[in-house]
Write a protein that holds these residues in place. Structure first.
Motif, PDB file in Angstrom:
ATOM      1  N   UNK A 190     -80.344  17.091   1.366  1.00  0.00           N
ATOM      2  CA  UNK A 190     -81.325  16.232   2.038  1.00  0.00           C
ATOM      3  C   UNK A 190     -82.690  16.919   2.075  1.00  0.00           C
ATOM      4  N   UNK A 191     -82.683  18.207   2.389  1.00  0.00           N
ATOM      5  CA  UNK A 191     -83.951  18.937   2.495  1.00  0.00           C
ATOM      6  C   UNK A 191     -84.655  19.001   1.135  1.00  0.00           C
ATOM      7  N   UNK A 192     -83.859  19.117   0.086  1.00  0.00           N
ATOM      8  CA  UNK A 192     -84.436  19.140  -1.260  1.00  0.00           C
ATOM      9  C   UNK A 192     -85.204  17.847  -1.522  1.00  0.00           C
ATOM     10  N   UNK A 193     -84.601  16.719  -1.117  1.00  0.00           N
ATOM     11  CA  UNK A 193     -85.284  15.456  -1.376  1.00  0.00           C
ATOM     12  C   UNK A 193     -86.549  15.348  -0.526  1.00  0.00           C
ATOM     13  N   UNK A 194     -86.532  15.947   0.651  1.00  0.00           N
ATOM     14  CA  UNK A 194     -87.734  15.932   1.492  1.00  0.00           C
ATOM     15  C   UNK A 194     -88.852  16.751   0.862  1.00  0.00           C
ATOM     16  N   UNK A 195     -88.503  17.932   0.355  1.00  0.00           N
ATOM     17  CA  UNK A 195     -89.528  18.778  -0.248  1.00  0.00           C
ATOM     18  C   UNK A 195     -90.037  18.168  -1.552  1.00  0.00           C
TER      19      UNK A 195
ATOM     20  N   UNK B 180     -83.549  28.800   0.225  1.00  0.00           N
ATOM     21  CA  UNK B 180     -82.611  28.134  -0.691  1.00  0.00           C
ATOM     22  C   UNK B 180     -83.202  26.822  -1.215  1.00  0.00           C
ATOM     23  N   UNK B 181     -83.799  26.070  -0.286  1.00  0.00           N
ATOM     24  CA  UNK B 181     -84.386  24.788  -0.673  1.00  0.00           C
ATOM     25  C   UNK B 181     -85.480  25.027  -1.716  1.00  0.00           C
ATOM     26  N   UNK B 182     -86.347  25.968  -1.423  1.00  0.00           N
ATOM     27  CA  UNK B 182     -87.448  26.280  -2.346  1.00  0.00           C
ATOM     28  C   UNK B 182     -86.922  26.704  -3.706  1.00  0.00           C
ATOM     29  N   UNK B 183     -85.906  27.557  -3.679  1.00  0.00           N
ATOM     30  CA  UNK B 183     -85.342  28.066  -4.927  1.00  0.00           C
ATOM     31  C   UNK B 183     -84.870  26.932  -5.818  1.00  0.00           C
ATOM     32  N   UNK B 184     -84.191  25.961  -5.214  1.00  0.00           N
ATOM     33  CA  UNK B 184     -83.641  24.874  -6.043  1.00  0.00           C
ATOM     34  C   UNK B 184     -84.754  23.958  -6.550  1.00  0.00           C
ATOM     35  N   UNK B 185     -85.689  23.614  -5.665  1.00  0.00           N
ATOM     36  CA  UNK B 185     -86.760  22.711  -6.088  1.00  0.00           C
ATOM     37  C   UNK B 185     -87.651  23.394  -7.139  1.00  0.00           C
ATOM     38  N   UNK B 186     -87.795  24.707  -6.993  1.00  0.00           N
ATOM     39  CA  UNK B 186     -88.596  25.510  -7.922  1.00  0.00           C
ATOM     40  C   UNK B 186     -88.102  25.325  -9.360  1.00  0.00           C
TER      41      UNK B 186
ATOM     42  N   UNK C 118     -93.129  15.892   5.237  1.00  0.00           N
ATOM     43  CA  UNK C 118     -93.536  17.264   5.554  1.00  0.00           C
ATOM     44  C   UNK C 118     -93.163  17.605   7.005  1.00  0.00           C
ATOM     45  N   UNK C 119     -93.502  16.714   7.912  1.00  0.00           N
ATOM     46  CA  UNK C 119     -93.212  16.972   9.336  1.00  0.00           C
ATOM     47  C   UNK C 119     -91.708  17.068   9.576  1.00  0.00           C
ATOM     48  N   UNK C 120     -90.965  16.143   8.967  1.00  0.00           N
ATOM     49  CA  UNK C 120     -89.515  16.146   9.207  1.00  0.00           C
ATOM     50  C   UNK C 120     -88.882  17.401   8.640  1.00  0.00           C
ATOM     51  N   UNK C 121     -89.292  17.773   7.435  1.00  0.00           N
ATOM     52  CA  UNK C 121     -88.682  18.965   6.846  1.00  0.00           C
ATOM     53  C   UNK C 121     -88.974  20.204   7.696  1.00  0.00           C
TER      54      UNK C 121
ATOM     55  N   UNK D 120     -94.157  26.322  -4.446  1.00  0.00           N
ATOM     56  CA  UNK D 120     -94.524  27.437  -3.584  1.00  0.00           C
ATOM     57  C   UNK D 120     -95.503  26.988  -2.509  1.00  0.00           C
ATOM     58  N   UNK D 121     -96.511  26.228  -2.912  1.00  0.00           N
ATOM     59  CA  UNK D 121     -97.503  25.779  -1.927  1.00  0.00           C
ATOM     60  C   UNK D 121     -96.847  24.928  -0.841  1.00  0.00           C
ATOM     61  N   UNK D 122     -96.175  23.852  -1.268  1.00  0.00           N
ATOM     62  CA  UNK D 122     -95.618  22.918  -0.283  1.00  0.00           C
ATOM     63  C   UNK D 122     -94.505  23.596   0.523  1.00  0.00           C
ATOM     64  N   UNK D 123     -93.651  24.355  -0.155  1.00  0.00           N
ATOM     65  CA  UNK D 123     -92.500  24.964   0.511  1.00  0.00           C
ATOM     66  C   UNK D 123     -92.911  25.996   1.555  1.00  0.00           C
ATOM     67  N   UNK D 124     -93.879  26.838   1.197  1.00  0.00           N
ATOM     68  CA  UNK D 124     -94.290  27.861   2.167  1.00  0.00           C
ATOM     69  C   UNK D 124     -95.022  27.202   3.337  1.00  0.00           C
TER      70      UNK D 124
END
Ligand code: PFF
Length: 450
Positions: free
Chosen positions: A324-329, A157-163, A100-103, A349-353
């Motif tokens: 990389x960010x996707x794997x972090x999220x 973008x990251x949120x969209x893909x993980x979503x 979380x911190x790194x992302x 949505x919760x984690x990404x926002x």
């Protein structure tokens, strides 16, 4: 059959390797590797870093893969499944926290990359004039709005893909974009070798100053970089391998990730250091701005073709940062999904926002309105330091100790397919002794040194 227990899986073994390489190869190889190597003296750092990658990084990566596939759950759930009721799960909790911190700041830097891509595409970054890219960069990151806007665009973008689920998009995009990034980096490396500073740049990167070996700071930077670049210590590799079927060979996967990741970093070094020694206004220890100042100088010097290269380069680095960010999220998302029993979309949505909002102070800390220091560092640098120097090594040590001492050895070896191999024994001893002692020494230095 209970359908909700059905875990998503990678379609193919190659899909998993691609996702793991996609997680590993990112800003760490290009942006972070070059500025950390530049600050830590170049060649001596590189040697120590490669040593850390093979002595600590590779064994710990294989340990994370084994824990994830055996645990078949998010990073916290995996520890709990293998060792219920034991304190090892602290490693998992640290992983969720650290990812979380790194992302939060990774999104900021990736936002800078996306901005550069657009700035080249729209012509704003061309014609800035030789020697003026440092100003261009400082003005941008010191803005009151722009760094946040670009951070939010990237995070969206990251949120969209993980979503929509990680697997589909990533397998395909990594298959196409990773090789393209490799090709463009090699092209740029060849060009860099023709620059006036090539000899000096290569000497900086490959001729070690042996006295640096006695400096604990260089070792600690190398260990931190090894963890960051291989996505270790934050549960990303545990989470990904939990989506893996039983047949895939974890040892081959770990070997491929480490080899490719290291090659990307070294080639990036060959691109950057000759340029650093060619342009009089930059020093190797310029810090996190290094690639954002030096590479534009190179593109500028290349003339018209430089703009095309710049567009491709920043586009591909943005894509590498995205995977990389996707794997972090995904670490937080899969944790929230299980812990709160939420579906993927709500958890994303919760984690990404939350992580995007937490990143805003970092985005504004580099000359912008929130440029005050906490504990002597700007916010972004503080979060980077906390993770890189403390939580990452600590979580890495817990994985090593867990697989080395805490987990049934027969099971651990079975998971890696190394049951009757001398490498299996070697791996376990690396995890039992070499990695923990090395990491403990670094943590000691980070806490009590200088
Ligand atoms: N390894 C990535 C890079 O080098 O850019 C960064 C990263 C991704 C770190 C995923 C940690 C992680 F879990």
């Amino acid at each position: 059959m209970v359908v909700t227990n059905q875990r998503e899986q990678f379609a193919t073994k190659l899909g998993f390797i691609l996702a793991a390489v996609g997680s590993a190869v990112g800003l760490g190889n290009i942006w972070r590797f070059s500025y950390v190597a530049g600050e830590s003296g170049g060649a001596a750092f590189l040697l120590i870093y490669v040593l850390c990658i093979f002595l600590i990084g590779l064994p710990v990566l294989l340990a994370e893969f084994s824990v994830g596939r055996r645990g078949q759950s998010d990073v916290v759930g995996s520890y709990n499944n293998i060792a219920p009721g034991k304190p090892w799960v602290i490693g998992g909790i640290l992983g969720v926290l650290t990812s979380f911190l790194i992302l939060s700041f990774y999104g900021v830097i990736a936002g800078w990359v996306v901005y550069y891509f657009f700035a080249y595409l729209t012509g704003q970054a061309t014609g800035v004039g030789e020697g003026n890219y440092a100003d261009f960069f400082v003005t941008f990151i010191g803005g009151a709005a722009a760094p946040v806007v670009w951070q939010v665009i990237f995070m969206a973008l990251v949120l969209g893909i993980v979503f929509f689920g990680v697997k589909k998009g990533i397998e395909l995009s990594n298959k196409i974009f990773m090789p393209l990034l490799a090709i463009i980096l090699i092209f740029l490396a060849v060009y860099s070798l023709t620059l006036d500073g090539a000899g000096e740049g290569l000497a900086f990167l490959f001729t070690p100053d042996w006295s640096a070996f006695a400096e604990p700071g260089v070792w600690s930077s190398a260990v931190g970089q090894a963890f960051f670049t291989l996505s270790l210590g934050m549960g990303a590799m545990i989470t990904y391998s939990s989506y893996l079927s039983r047949e895939a060979n974890l040892t081959t996967a770990a070997g491929s990730v480490v080899t490719l990741d290291t090659l990307f970093a070294i080639v990036a070094g060959i691109v950057i250091f000759p340029a650093v020694f060619t342009f009089a206004n930059v020093e190797p220890d310029a810090g996190p701005g290094l690639i954002f100042i030096v590479l534009p100088e190179v593109f500028n010097q290349m003339g018209g073709a430089g703009t095309i290269f710049a567009i491709f380069f920043f586009f591909l680095v943005a894509i590498a940062a995205l995977s990389s960010a996707i794997s972090l999220l995904e670490v937080s998302v899969s944790y929230v999904m299980r812990q709160l029993n939420w579906n993927r979309r709500k958890a994303t949505l919760l984690a990404g926002i939350a992580v995007t909002v937490f990143g805003i102070p970092s985005a504004l800390s580099q000359g912008g309105p929130l440029t005050f220091e906490f504990f002597g560092l700007p916010f972004l640098d503080l979060i980077d330091t906390i993770t890189d120097q403390y939580t990452l090594p600590l979580a890495g040590m817990i994985v090593a100790l867990f697989v080395g001492w805490g987990w049934n050895q027969v099971d651990a070896l079975k998971e890696t397919g190394l049951t009757n191999s001398p490498f299996g024994v070697l791996w376990l001893w690396m995890l039992r002794i070499v990695a923990p002692i090395g990491i403990a020494w670094i943590l000691f230095q980070n806490i009590f040194g200088a």
